[in-house]
Enzyme design. Structure first.
Site, PDB file in Angstrom:
ATOM      1  N   GLY A  48       0.837  -1.200   0.000  1.00 26.47           N
ATOM      2  CA  GLY A  48       0.000   0.000   0.000  1.00 26.47           C
ATOM      3  C   GLY A  48       0.867   1.243   0.000  1.00 26.47           C
ATOM      4  N   GLU A  69       9.570  -2.299   4.857  1.00 23.73           N
ATOM      5  CA  GLU A  69       8.976  -2.148   3.519  1.00 23.73           C
ATOM      6  C   GLU A  69      10.014  -1.628   2.531  1.00 23.73           C
ATOM      7  OE1 GLU A  69       4.299  -1.201   4.598  1.00 23.73           O
ATOM      8  OE2 GLU A  69       5.708   0.451   4.541  1.00 23.73           O
TER       9      GLU A  69
HETATM   10  C1  5RP Z   1       2.692   0.832   6.317  1.00 20.71           C
HETATM   11  C2  5RP Z   1       2.426   1.467   5.021  1.00 20.71           C
HETATM   12  C3  5RP Z   1       1.102   1.211   4.411  1.00 20.71           C
HETATM   13  O1  5RP Z   1       1.283   0.556   3.196  1.00 20.71           O
HETATM   14  C4  5RP Z   1       0.412   2.519   4.212  1.00 20.71           C
HETATM   15  O2  5RP Z   1       0.337   3.171   5.465  1.00 20.71           O
HETATM   16  C5  5RP Z   1      -0.985   2.346   3.634  1.00 20.71           C
HETATM   17  O3  5RP Z   1      -1.795   1.729   4.571  1.00 20.71           O
HETATM   18  P1  5RP Z   1      -3.337   1.493   4.346  1.00 20.71           P
HETATM   19  O4  5RP Z   1      -3.473   0.570   3.164  1.00 20.71           O
HETATM   20  O5  5RP Z   1      -3.822   0.906   5.623  1.00 20.71           O
HETATM   21  O6  5RP Z   1      -3.975   2.844   4.069  1.00 20.71           O
HETATM   22  O7  5RP Z   1       3.232   2.152   4.455  1.00 20.71           O
HETATM   23  O8  5RP Z   1       3.917   1.244   6.849  1.00 20.71           O
END
Ligand code: 5RP
Length: 225
Positions: A82, A103
């Site tokens: 994401g 990530e």
């Molecule tokens: C986690 C991230 C997530 O991918 C990002 O925060 C998006 O999250 P969501 O899909 O819950 O909106 O970078 O560290």
């Protein structure tokens, strides 16, 4: 259908037998991991997953997805994750879910990266979403002062469930910079990279190959040239 679920399922179609797959973190990546798990069970899909957080690891284990750590694989074929914001020139902010360090490590060793987002995450310029900066606890108050001096409006992140300082999977803290706009992400990223005590930041610049955006009338796939 929920837009996050829609793009999660769409992205999971890119996963093919034999791949080493980076499994992202967050509420959108959650649906992609669910779908990969379903395909393993129902379609005899054979992959190895590399998770980007303890949370995704627990989900993947629950689903019976075979896993290896990033150190046990030569590279990652495809990572699906994401994002919190994606600019019109395809730079991103990540780390809203506090998993930005792992990530970014997994992304760095990935041959292909797909981001999955709902349409609200697509912006002209980055910065409305607070920029997460992962820092070493030792000296973190000094960093807060430094960011304050530079009028970066830093906030030390706390757990949602209690008032304690959030500790990442890597054992660090997160300082969110409420910048409002980031006109030059490259310059900011370079400065943060050179700041002692900063472990990593949530600017993911020129990393993504494809973005799948969820709209009410269906997913739109954007290829990044
Ligand atoms: C986690 C991230 C997530 O991918 C990002 O925060 C998006 O999250 P969501 O899909 O819950 O909106 O970078 O560290």
């Amino acid at each position: 259908m929920d837009l996050k679920k829609m793009v999660g399922i769409e992205a999971a179609k890119s996963v093919q037998t034999g791949m080493i797959v980076g499994l992202g973190t967050g509420s959108t990546a959650f649906y992609m991991v669910e779908e990969v798990g379903r395909r393993i069970k129902e379609e005899n899909l054979k992959i190895v997953g590399v998770t980007t957080s303890k949370k995704t690891e627990a989900q993947a284990i629950e689903l019976g997805i075979p896993l290896k750590s990033i150190d046990e694989v030569p590279y990652v074929d495809l990572t699906i994750d994401g994002a919190d914001e994606i600019s019109s020139d395809f730079h991103g902010i990540k780390g809203g879910g506090a998993a930005l360090l792992f990530e970014k490590i997994v992304a760095s060793y990935s041959k292909e990266i797909i981001w999955i987002v709902d349409a609200s995450k697509m912006v002209k310029q980055l910065g409305k979403f607070p920029l997460p900066v992962e820092v070493v606890p030792y000296g973190s108050q000094q960093l807060l002062r430094l960011f304050e001096e530079k009028e970066m409006h830093p906030v030390l992140r706390k757990n949602l469930t209690n008032d304690k300082t959030l500790v990442t999977d890597g054992g660090h803290y997160i300082i969110d910079l409420h910048l409002d706009s980031i006109p030059d992400p490259l310059a900011l990223g370079t400065w943060l990279d050179s700041t002692v005590g900063v472990v990593e930041h949530g600017l993911f610049l020129s990393m993504v190959n494809k973005v799948i955006v969820g709209y009410n009338d269906g997913p739109k796939i954007l290829e990044v040239k």
